[in-house]
Design a protein around this motif. Structure first.
Motif, PDB file in Angstrom:
ATOM      1  N   THR A  25       0.823  -1.212   0.000  1.00 50.66           N
ATOM      2  CA  THR A  25       0.000   0.000   0.000  1.00 50.66           C
ATOM      3  C   THR A  25       0.855   1.259   0.000  1.00 50.66           C
ATOM      4  OG1 THR A  25      -0.110   0.080   2.426  1.00 50.66           O
ATOM      5  CG2 THR A  25      -1.851  -1.138   1.300  1.00 50.66           C
ATOM      6  N   ALA A  26       0.338   2.276  -0.704  1.00 51.56           N
ATOM      7  CA  ALA A  26       0.934   3.609  -0.691  1.00 51.56           C
ATOM      8  C   ALA A  26      -0.188   4.569  -0.306  1.00 51.56           C
ATOM      9  CB  ALA A  26       1.501   3.959  -2.059  1.00 51.56           C
ATOM     10  N   GLU A  27      -0.061   5.171   0.859  1.00 49.61           N
ATOM     11  CA  GLU A  27      -1.138   6.007   1.389  1.00 49.61           C
ATOM     12  C   GLU A  27      -0.666   7.426   1.639  1.00 49.61           C
ATOM     13  OE1 GLU A  27      -3.552   4.160   4.567  1.00 49.61           O
ATOM     14  OE2 GLU A  27      -2.002   2.600   4.555  1.00 49.61           O
ATOM     15  N   SER A  28      -1.583   8.348   1.428  1.00 47.98           N
ATOM     16  CA  SER A  28      -1.317   9.727   1.794  1.00 47.98           C
ATOM     17  C   SER A  28      -2.369  10.182   2.799  1.00 47.98           C
ATOM     18  CB  SER A  28      -1.282  10.622   0.561  1.00 47.98           C
ATOM     19  OG  SER A  28      -0.829  11.907   0.907  1.00 47.98           O
ATOM     20  N   CYS A  29      -3.546  10.573   2.339  1.00 45.44           N
ATOM     21  CA  CYS A  29      -4.559  11.169   3.225  1.00 45.44           C
ATOM     22  C   CYS A  29      -5.071  10.221   4.311  1.00 45.44           C
ATOM     23  CB  CYS A  29      -5.724  11.731   2.409  1.00 45.44           C
ATOM     24  SG  CYS A  29      -6.660  10.491   1.508  1.00 45.44           S
ATOM     25  N   VAL A  52       3.541   2.117   2.771  1.00 41.78           N
ATOM     26  CA  VAL A  52       4.264   3.384   2.801  1.00 41.78           C
ATOM     27  C   VAL A  52       3.240   4.494   3.023  1.00 41.78           C
ATOM     28  CG1 VAL A  52       5.656   5.031   1.468  1.00 41.78           C
ATOM     29  CG2 VAL A  52       6.048   2.562   1.207  1.00 41.78           C
ATOM     30  N   THR A  53       3.450   5.286   4.076  1.00 46.04           N
ATOM     31  CA  THR A  53       2.630   6.469   4.283  1.00 46.04           C
ATOM     32  C   THR A  53       3.445   7.650   3.783  1.00 46.04           C
ATOM     33  OG1 THR A  53       1.545   5.475   6.187  1.00 46.04           O
ATOM     34  CG2 THR A  53       1.404   7.864   5.981  1.00 46.04           C
ATOM     35  N   SER A  54       3.004   8.209   2.681  1.00 48.57           N
ATOM     36  CA  SER A  54       3.771   9.262   2.011  1.00 48.57           C
ATOM     37  C   SER A  54       2.990  10.569   2.060  1.00 48.57           C
ATOM     38  CB  SER A  54       4.070   8.861   0.571  1.00 48.57           C
ATOM     39  OG  SER A  54       2.867   8.560  -0.115  1.00 48.57           O
ATOM     40  N   TYR A  55       3.063  11.221   3.190  1.00 50.94           N
ATOM     41  CA  TYR A  55       2.318  12.459   3.375  1.00 50.94           C
ATOM     42  C   TYR A  55       2.904  13.610   2.567  1.00 50.94           C
ATOM     43  CZ  TYR A  55      -1.659  13.224   6.485  1.00 50.94           C
ATOM     44  OH  TYR A  55      -2.926  13.368   6.993  1.00 50.94           O
ATOM     45  N   SER A  56       4.208  13.627   2.387  1.00 43.24           N
ATOM     46  CA  SER A  56       4.845  14.742   1.677  1.00 43.24           C
ATOM     47  C   SER A  56       5.132  14.384   0.221  1.00 43.24           C
ATOM     48  CB  SER A  56       6.156  15.129   2.365  1.00 43.24           C
ATOM     49  OG  SER A  56       7.143  14.147   2.124  1.00 43.24           O
ATOM     50  N   ASN A  61       7.975  11.358  -4.164  1.00 39.73           N
ATOM     51  CA  ASN A  61       8.989  11.391  -5.211  1.00 39.73           C
ATOM     52  C   ASN A  61      10.156  10.446  -4.905  1.00 39.73           C
ATOM     53  OD1 ASN A  61      11.750  13.164  -6.003  1.00 39.73           O
ATOM     54  ND2 ASN A  61      10.310  12.762  -7.657  1.00 39.73           N
ATOM     55  N   ARG A  62      10.766  10.558  -3.720  1.00 34.59           N
ATOM     56  CA  ARG A  62      11.978   9.789  -3.419  1.00 34.59           C
ATOM     57  C   ARG A  62      11.727   8.307  -3.147  1.00 34.59           C
ATOM     58  NH1 ARG A  62      14.837  10.695   1.027  1.00 34.59           N
ATOM     59  NH2 ARG A  62      13.264  11.935   2.067  1.00 34.59           N
ATOM     60  N   ILE A  63      10.666   7.979  -2.420  1.00 33.14           N
ATOM     61  CA  ILE A  63      10.421   6.585  -2.037  1.00 33.14           C
ATOM     62  C   ILE A  63       9.496   5.880  -3.039  1.00 33.14           C
ATOM     63  CG2 ILE A  63       9.585   5.027  -0.214  1.00 33.14           C
ATOM     64  CD1 ILE A  63      12.107   6.688   0.577  1.00 33.14           C
ATOM     65  N   LEU A  64       8.431   6.577  -3.443  1.00 32.57           N
ATOM     66  CA  LEU A  64       7.451   5.958  -4.344  1.00 32.57           C
ATOM     67  C   LEU A  64       7.706   6.277  -5.818  1.00 32.57           C
ATOM     68  CD1 LEU A  64       4.212   6.454  -2.239  1.00 32.57           C
ATOM     69  CD2 LEU A  64       5.489   4.328  -2.623  1.00 32.57           C
ATOM     70  N   ASN A  65       8.756   7.050  -6.073  1.00 36.72           N
ATOM     71  CA  ASN A  65       9.161   7.320  -7.452  1.00 36.72           C
ATOM     72  C   ASN A  65       8.076   7.988  -8.297  1.00 36.72           C
ATOM     73  OD1 ASN A  65      11.326   7.332  -9.195  1.00 36.72           O
ATOM     74  ND2 ASN A  65      10.783   5.373 -10.128  1.00 36.72           N
ATOM     75  N   VAL A  66       7.231   8.800  -7.659  1.00 36.87           N
ATOM     76  CA  VAL A  66       6.275   9.626  -8.406  1.00 36.87           C
ATOM     77  C   VAL A  66       7.092  10.813  -8.915  1.00 36.87           C
ATOM     78  CG1 VAL A  66       4.186  11.037  -8.307  1.00 36.87           C
ATOM     79  CG2 VAL A  66       4.324   8.911  -6.993  1.00 36.87           C
ATOM     80  N   SER A 100      -3.229   2.360  -3.741  1.00 29.08           N
ATOM     81  CA  SER A 100      -2.872   3.731  -3.383  1.00 29.08           C
ATOM     82  C   SER A 100      -4.101   4.543  -3.028  1.00 29.08           C
ATOM     83  CB  SER A 100      -2.136   4.419  -4.542  1.00 29.08           C
ATOM     84  OG  SER A 100      -3.015   4.652  -5.622  1.00 29.08           O
ATOM     85  N   VAL A 101      -3.857   5.558  -2.217  1.00 28.10           N
ATOM     86  CA  VAL A 101      -4.916   6.513  -1.863  1.00 28.10           C
ATOM     87  C   VAL A 101      -4.254   7.862  -1.592  1.00 28.10           C
ATOM     88  CG1 VAL A 101      -4.900   5.752   0.570  1.00 28.10           C
ATOM     89  CG2 VAL A 101      -6.875   6.991  -0.335  1.00 28.10           C
ATOM     90  N   THR A 102      -4.813   8.890  -2.222  1.00 23.75           N
ATOM     91  CA  THR A 102      -4.333  10.260  -2.016  1.00 23.75           C
ATOM     92  C   THR A 102      -5.530  11.195  -2.123  1.00 23.75           C
ATOM     93  OG1 THR A 102      -2.714  11.933  -2.711  1.00 23.75           O
ATOM     94  CG2 THR A 102      -3.675  10.566  -4.459  1.00 23.75           C
ATOM     95  N   GLY A 103      -5.587  12.187  -1.277  1.00 20.13           N
ATOM     96  CA  GLY A 103      -6.756  13.060  -1.324  1.00 20.13           C
ATOM     97  C   GLY A 103      -6.748  14.112  -0.230  1.00 20.13           C
ATOM     98  N   VAL A 104      -7.928  14.657  -0.004  1.00 20.52           N
ATOM     99  CA  VAL A 104      -8.098  15.738   0.964  1.00 20.52           C
ATOM    100  C   VAL A 104      -9.081  15.274   2.049  1.00 20.52           C
ATOM    101  CG1 VAL A 104      -8.651  18.178   1.282  1.00 20.52           C
ATOM    102  CG2 VAL A 104      -7.854  17.372  -0.961  1.00 20.52           C
ATOM    103  N   SER A 105      -8.546  15.010   3.242  1.00 13.73           N
ATOM    104  CA  SER A 105      -9.414  14.550   4.329  1.00 13.73           C
ATOM    105  C   SER A 105      -9.874  15.701   5.222  1.00 13.73           C
ATOM    106  CB  SER A 105      -8.722  13.465   5.149  1.00 13.73           C
ATOM    107  OG  SER A 105      -7.453  13.868   5.566  1.00 13.73           O
TER     108      SER A 105
END
Length: 161
Positions: A25-29, A52-56, A61-66, A100-105
């Protein structure tokens, strides 16, 4: 933990076990909530590789290679970013499926997106599917729980199709 979400996590883990599939899993929000629900299920270690919790954006970019172009052109809260997060966490973990999940909570809008705007992604051997969610922004935790539920639903649908 929300019982409805936990039941969906149990369903997902059981299906993954049945199909002998590993996920990452790759999570942000959601801040690790997807990983939390999955690993709350007994026996999840048979299917869960990495979270991976990728808040920033830096970590995206560095870990998830976005790539930075995607983040600059489309933003962290975008279908493009969700797609790359799912695909790249799958590669990073050498898993069968990346989520993956990214958004505005909340509480405030972000990148011009209102609270409750969430993008989810599921990536596997049949390609990557993404979905934009418009979750009722009752409160921050409601948005996060609903995002987890919808992602687990999308995972189950992906595996079954």
């Amino acid at each position: 933990m929300n019982n409805q979400v936990l039941k969906k996590a149990e369903q997902a883990v059981n299906l993954l076990k049945e199909k002998n599939l590993k996920i990452a899993t790759a999570e942000s929000c959601t801040g690790g909530l997807v990983s939390g629900y999955i690993t709350a299920v007994s026996g999840a270690s048979a299917v869960f590789e990495l979270g991976v919790t990728s808040y920033s954006n830096d970590i995206k970019n560095r870990i998830l290679n976005v790539d930075s172009q995607t983040l600059e052109n489309f933003g962290a809260v975008s279908q493009n970013t969700a797609k790359l997060m799912a695909e790249n966490v799958k590669i990073l973990a050498q898993a069968h499926i990346g989520l993956s999940v990214t958004g505005v909570s909340g509480p405030a809008s972000q990148e011009g997106h209102p609270v409750g705007t969430v993008f989810i992604g599921v990536s596997g051997k049949n390609g990557t599917v993404t979905e934009k969610l418009a979750i009722d922004p009752k409160d921050r935790n409601f948005v996060r729980e609903q995002a987890v539920y919808k992602l687990l639903e999308a995972l189950i649908e992906y595996i079954e199709n």
